[in-house]
Scaffold this motif. Structure first.
Motif, short mmCIF file in Angstrom:
data_model
loop_
_atom_site.label_atom_id
_atom_site.label_comp_id
_atom_site.label_asym_id
_atom_site.label_seq_id
_atom_site.Cartn_x
_atom_site.Cartn_y
_atom_site.Cartn_z
N ALA A 31 0.84 -1.20 0.00
CA ALA A 31 0.00 0.00 0.00
C ALA A 31 0.87 1.26 0.00
CB ALA A 31 -0.94 -0.01 1.21
N ARG A 32 1.94 1.23 0.77
CA ARG A 32 2.84 2.39 0.80
C ARG A 32 3.54 2.59 -0.55
NH1 ARG A 32 6.04 3.03 6.44
NH2 ARG A 32 4.21 3.25 7.77
N LEU A 33 3.98 1.49 -1.15
CA LEU A 33 4.65 1.59 -2.45
C LEU A 33 3.70 2.12 -3.52
CD1 LEU A 33 6.77 -1.67 -2.52
CD2 LEU A 33 7.60 0.68 -2.31
N LEU A 34 2.45 1.71 -3.45
CA LEU A 34 1.47 2.15 -4.44
C LEU A 34 1.18 3.64 -4.34
CD1 LEU A 34 -0.83 -0.96 -4.29
CD2 LEU A 34 0.38 -0.15 -6.32
N SER A 35 1.46 4.25 -3.19
CA SER A 35 1.25 5.70 -3.07
C SER A 35 2.37 6.46 -3.78
CB SER A 35 1.16 6.12 -1.60
OG SER A 35 2.41 5.93 -0.95
N GLY A 36 3.47 5.78 -4.06
CA GLY A 36 4.55 6.36 -4.87
C GLY A 36 4.37 5.89 -6.30
N THR A 37 5.34 6.17 -7.11
CA THR A 37 5.22 5.76 -8.52
C THR A 37 6.46 5.05 -9.02
OG1 THR A 37 6.07 7.91 -9.21
CG2 THR A 37 3.67 7.68 -9.08
N PHE A 38 7.29 4.56 -8.11
CA PHE A 38 8.55 4.02 -8.56
C PHE A 38 8.70 2.51 -8.38
CE2 PHE A 38 8.89 6.09 -4.47
CZ PHE A 38 9.38 5.10 -3.65
N LEU A 39 7.84 1.87 -7.61
CA LEU A 39 7.86 0.42 -7.46
C LEU A 39 6.45 -0.12 -7.51
CD1 LEU A 39 10.44 -0.39 -4.60
CD2 LEU A 39 10.55 -1.12 -6.97
N PRO A 47 -5.75 -14.39 -5.68
CA PRO A 47 -6.24 -13.01 -5.67
C PRO A 47 -7.35 -12.75 -4.65
CG PRO A 47 -5.93 -13.73 -7.92
CD PRO A 47 -5.72 -14.94 -7.04
N ALA A 48 -8.29 -13.66 -4.53
CA ALA A 48 -9.39 -13.45 -3.57
C ALA A 48 -8.85 -13.43 -2.14
CB ALA A 48 -10.44 -14.54 -3.74
N GLU A 49 -7.91 -14.31 -1.83
CA GLU A 49 -7.34 -14.36 -0.49
C GLU A 49 -6.49 -13.13 -0.20
OE1 GLU A 49 -5.24 -18.09 -0.07
OE2 GLU A 49 -7.07 -19.26 -0.47
N VAL A 50 -5.72 -12.68 -1.18
CA VAL A 50 -4.89 -11.49 -1.00
C VAL A 50 -5.78 -10.27 -0.79
CG1 VAL A 50 -3.21 -9.95 -2.10
CG2 VAL A 50 -2.93 -12.44 -2.28
N GLN A 51 -6.80 -10.11 -1.63
CA GLN A 51 -7.73 -8.97 -1.49
C GLN A 51 -8.43 -9.00 -0.13
OE1 GLN A 51 -7.97 -6.37 -3.28
NE2 GLN A 51 -7.28 -6.91 -5.34
N ALA A 52 -8.87 -10.20 0.30
CA ALA A 52 -9.56 -10.32 1.58
C ALA A 52 -8.62 -9.96 2.74
CB ALA A 52 -10.10 -11.74 1.75
N ALA A 53 -7.39 -10.41 2.67
CA ALA A 53 -6.41 -10.10 3.72
C ALA A 53 -6.13 -8.59 3.76
CB ALA A 53 -5.12 -10.88 3.49
N ALA A 54 -6.03 -7.97 2.59
CA ALA A 54 -5.78 -6.53 2.53
C ALA A 54 -6.97 -5.76 3.12
CB ALA A 54 -5.52 -6.09 1.09
N GLU A 55 -8.17 -6.18 2.74
CA GLU A 55 -9.37 -5.52 3.26
C GLU A 55 -9.46 -5.68 4.77
OE1 GLU A 55 -14.07 -6.09 2.54
OE2 GLU A 55 -12.84 -5.94 0.72
N ASN A 60 -5.16 -0.46 1.19
CA ASN A 60 -5.59 -0.32 -0.20
C ASN A 60 -4.45 -0.79 -1.11
OD1 ASN A 60 -6.38 0.43 -2.75
ND2 ASN A 60 -6.64 2.59 -2.28
N ILE A 61 -4.67 -1.91 -1.77
CA ILE A 61 -3.63 -2.44 -2.67
C ILE A 61 -4.07 -2.36 -4.13
CG2 ILE A 61 -2.52 -3.90 -0.93
CD1 ILE A 61 -4.03 -6.29 -2.34
N ARG A 62 -5.06 -1.51 -4.39
CA ARG A 62 -5.50 -1.33 -5.77
C ARG A 62 -4.33 -0.84 -6.62
NH1 ARG A 62 -10.73 0.75 -5.07
NH2 ARG A 62 -9.57 2.14 -3.77
N GLY A 63 -4.06 -1.52 -7.70
CA GLY A 63 -2.92 -1.19 -8.56
C GLY A 63 -1.80 -2.21 -8.44
N ALA A 64 -1.83 -3.01 -7.39
CA ALA A 64 -0.82 -4.07 -7.26
C ALA A 64 -1.20 -5.22 -8.19
CB ALA A 64 -0.77 -4.58 -5.82
N GLU A 65 -0.20 -5.89 -8.70
CA GLU A 65 -0.45 -7.10 -9.48
C GLU A 65 -0.51 -8.26 -8.50
OE1 GLU A 65 1.86 -7.99 -13.01
OE2 GLU A 65 2.50 -5.89 -13.07
N ILE A 66 -1.46 -9.15 -8.71
CA ILE A 66 -1.56 -10.36 -7.90
C ILE A 66 -1.48 -11.54 -8.86
CG2 ILE A 66 -2.93 -11.67 -6.24
CD1 ILE A 66 -4.36 -8.99 -5.54
N ILE A 67 -0.50 -12.40 -8.64
CA ILE A 67 -0.30 -13.54 -9.52
C ILE A 67 -0.40 -14.82 -8.71
CG2 ILE A 67 1.21 -14.67 -11.19
CD1 ILE A 67 2.49 -11.99 -11.77
N ASP A 68 -1.27 -15.70 -9.15
CA ASP A 68 -1.51 -16.97 -8.46
C ASP A 68 -0.78 -18.10 -9.19
OD1 ASP A 68 -2.52 -19.19 -7.16
OD2 ASP A 68 -4.62 -18.63 -7.40
#
Length: 154
Positions: A31-39, A47-55, A60-68
């Protein structure tokens, strides 16, 4: 030190794989990295488990790639490359089994160019984080010693 790295990354943004995609510390870092633009974080996991854990953790991890690893489109290509890299030390079946583990899967994402770096160790031991890198990416020719570090911010 960090200012230099951030300046360099802003000039050339990168992707970083986090092998422990549901860990709250990893989600906070993402979430912190996503507030920047360099990583751009690449989280390994369902994906469902990652989103649920973040919520659940309030990040807010919107913009992160999640690969299963279970549904990765290029898994056959990844397995074939790993078999080639392990040069007779592992069968296709053994490679496929190992690639279900996030530490090996994430390392292969870096090897195949899907990401530029990997960070692990929130739940994996140092040995379990470094071993895949040594087996797959290897050391620079002429180098035989590796090291790891911890950065602790209080």
């Amino acid at each position: 030190m960090f200012e230099f790295l951030i300046k360099k990354l802003k000039a050339h943004p990168r992707k970083i794989v986090f092998t422990e995609g549901t860990d709250p510390r990893i989600l906070e870092a993402s979430a912190r990295l996503l507030s920047g633009t360099f990583l751009t974080p690449v989280l390994v996991g369902n994906p469902a488990e990652v989103q649920a854990a973040a919520e659940e953790a309030g990040f807010n991890i919107r913009g992160a790639e999640i690969i299963d690893p279970e549904s990765f489109a290029d898994m056959d290509k990844m397995v074939a490359l790993m078999v080639e890299l392990r040069k007779g030390k592992m069968t296709e079946e053994e490679c496929r089994k190992l690639l279900k583990q996030a530490n090996y899967f994430g390392t292969m994402l870096v090897k195949m160019g899907y990401a530029d770096a990997l960070l692990g160790g929130a739940t994996y031991s140092t040995a379990d984080t470094v071993r895949p890198a040594l087996q797959i990416i290897k050391t620079k020719p002429g180098s035989k010693i590796v090291s790891s570090c911890f950065i602790l911010v209080r």
